[in-house]
Design a protein around this motif. Structure first.
Motif, PDB file in Angstrom:
ATOM      1  N   GLU A 226      -8.157   1.712  -1.469  1.00  0.00           N
ATOM      2  CA  GLU A 226      -9.223   1.260  -2.786  1.00  0.00           C
ATOM      3  C   GLU A 226      -9.443   2.575  -3.481  1.00  0.00           C
ATOM      4  O   GLU A 226      -9.642   3.556  -2.903  1.00  0.00           O
ATOM      5  CB  GLU A 226     -10.270   1.014  -1.936  1.00  0.00           C
TER       6      GLU A 226
ATOM      7  N   VAL B 271      -4.761   1.034  -5.004  1.00  0.00           N
ATOM      8  CA  VAL B 271      -5.222  -0.151  -5.927  1.00  0.00           C
ATOM      9  C   VAL B 271      -6.445  -0.147  -6.433  1.00  0.00           C
ATOM     10  O   VAL B 271      -7.438   0.429  -5.709  1.00  0.00           O
ATOM     11  CB  VAL B 271      -4.972  -1.406  -5.222  1.00  0.00           C
ATOM     12  N   ASP B 272      -6.819  -0.937  -7.393  1.00  0.00           N
ATOM     13  CA  ASP B 272      -8.222  -0.795  -7.841  1.00  0.00           C
ATOM     14  C   ASP B 272      -8.853  -2.013  -7.101  1.00  0.00           C
ATOM     15  O   ASP B 272      -8.024  -2.796  -6.458  1.00  0.00           O
ATOM     16  CB  ASP B 272      -8.534  -1.205  -9.222  1.00  0.00           C
TER      17      ASP B 272
ATOM     18  N   GLU C 273      -9.720  -5.227  -7.932  1.00  0.00           N
ATOM     19  CA  GLU C 273      -9.389  -6.493  -8.429  1.00  0.00           C
ATOM     20  C   GLU C 273      -8.015  -6.671  -7.748  1.00  0.00           C
ATOM     21  O   GLU C 273      -7.755  -7.994  -7.366  1.00  0.00           O
ATOM     22  CB  GLU C 273      -9.362  -6.760  -9.787  1.00  0.00           C
ATOM     23  N   GLU C 274      -6.933  -5.713  -8.074  1.00  0.00           N
ATOM     24  CA  GLU C 274      -5.846  -6.018  -7.348  1.00  0.00           C
ATOM     25  C   GLU C 274      -5.737  -6.038  -5.762  1.00  0.00           C
ATOM     26  O   GLU C 274      -5.166  -6.747  -5.242  1.00  0.00           O
ATOM     27  CB  GLU C 274      -4.883  -4.718  -7.611  1.00  0.00           C
TER      28      GLU C 274
ATOM     29  N   HIS D  95      -6.780  -9.662  -5.017  1.00  0.00           N
ATOM     30  CA  HIS D  95      -5.725 -10.550  -5.251  1.00  0.00           C
ATOM     31  C   HIS D  95      -4.818 -10.428  -4.283  1.00  0.00           C
ATOM     32  O   HIS D  95      -4.243 -11.444  -3.668  1.00  0.00           O
ATOM     33  CB  HIS D  95      -4.998 -10.071  -6.691  1.00  0.00           C
ATOM     34  N   ARG D  96      -4.425  -9.212  -3.682  1.00  0.00           N
ATOM     35  CA  ARG D  96      -3.358  -8.956  -2.644  1.00  0.00           C
ATOM     36  C   ARG D  96      -3.676  -9.500  -1.384  1.00  0.00           C
ATOM     37  O   ARG D  96      -2.964 -10.335  -0.803  1.00  0.00           O
ATOM     38  CB  ARG D  96      -2.795  -7.584  -2.631  1.00  0.00           C
TER      39      ARG D  96
END
Length: 333
Positions: free
Chosen positions: A308, A241-242, A244-245, A248-249
């Motif tokens: 990441e 995931v980047d 931002e994701e 969020h998670r």
């Protein structure tokens, strides 16, 4: 059952391992990239044992390990001046060349393909074993097929300690692998040559010697080991995931995550109940630590592993991104 045996790599244990290879048994040995599950390249029964113990599909080719150019040429066809340039520059080291397979080599050594992957390993224990055995050794990574590659002897023991088929198998302990991910695989049977599996040696480096080199698209399954779409995978569900994701998670999930983060500025995002595994920010250090980190993350028995994503624009991260994409491939969450 005594299980597999970790032996410190010395002259006595290397001679014992060579004798086991001569008898048709399998031996685990360190290379600079990962630990290999080895059997005689010219011994069809040993080759079959590799596939059986690892749980590997029989059409998935193996890499033949040799000491030098002469050893590689004895197993292959089509060796040319470009191969000599590459071998003189990068052998021994983490470069595998795919060439035509000689008739002396069993079909099983290449998964039934007309080609053969060959390389000369740099690790002194691997080279001493090749010297003692006196013949080429075929070896994939010494893990269960599709799972996380081993970069130390304990990883191999963890994978095979309960398997009766590995009873008594020698694991030569050559400490931690200093590269940490598998070799670059370069197909020399096409023009221009094509990288089938990225590794520590990038296309830019190879082009300086032999001109144009192409990449096989990431996530493509090719005639190279280690290119199944789902590969290098921990048992725990895994997502790449980047930032931002990831933010969020971590903010919205009640399930526990283990999070691999290479940017120190992002460490503070990972708060209990989640667990941080801090990764090096440079590609060489990240590659060296990657498989051990995935195994540690798996051992946490969390609900999800988040990794990441970084380095997309840097060619030195291509091999790492390839491994991460395959580790996270097709995993439901």
């Amino acid at each position: 059952m005594i299980g597999p045996r970790i032996l410190p790599a010395n002259n006595e244990s290397i001679q014992e391992a060579a004798a086991d290879l001569e008898r048709g048994s399998l031996v685990v040995f360190p290379t600079e990239t990962v630990y290999g599950l080895g059997g005689g390249t010219l011994d069809e029964s040993s080759l079959a044992s590799i596939y059986r113990l690892k749980g590997r599909q029989s059409d998935n080719p193996l890499i033949a390990h040799v000491l030098d150019i002469e050893g590689a040429r004895s197993l292959t066809t089509g060796w040319d001046d470009r191969c000599t340039l590459l071998a003189e520059a990068w052998w021994p080291g983490p470069l595998t060349l795919v060439l035509g397979r000689s008739g002396v080599v069993p079909d099983l050594a290449s998964g039934g393909r007309p080609t053969l992957a060959v390389r000369s390993p740099q690790h002194p224990v691997a080279r001493a074993l090749l010297e003692a055995y006196g013949k080429p050794i075929s070896a994939p990574s010494a893990n269960r097929s599709g799972e996380v590659s081993p970069t130390c002897a304990q990883h191999v023991l963890d994978d095979y300690s309960a398997d009766p088929a590995a009873d008594g198998m020698i694991i030569l302990d050559g400490d931690r692998c200093h590269v940490g991910i598998e070799s670059t695989v370069l197909d020399m049977t096409v023009d221009p040559p094509r990288i089938l599996r990225p590794g520590a040696l990038t296309a830019e480096v190879l082009q300086n010697l032999i001109g144009s080199v192409e990449y096989t698209e990431l996530h493509h399954t090719s005639a190279s080991p280690g290119t199944m779409e789902s590969h290098y995978s921990p048992q725990t569900n895994c997502l790449l995931v980047d930032v931002e994701e990831m933010r969020h998670r971590l903010s919205n999930m009640t399930e526990r995550c283990v999070v691999l983060v290479s940017n120190p500025d992002h460490h503070e995002m990972v708060q209990p109940p989640h667990t941080l595994l801090a990764m090096p920010s440079d590609p060489d250090g990240y590659a060296q630590d990657l498989y051990d980190a995935l195994r540690k993350a798996d051992s946490e028995q969390a609900d999800l592993i988040l990794i990441e994503s970084n380095g997309e624009e840097d060619p030195n991260w291509i091999a790492i991104r390839d491994r991460l994409m395959r580790a996270a491939s097709d995993r439901p969450v």
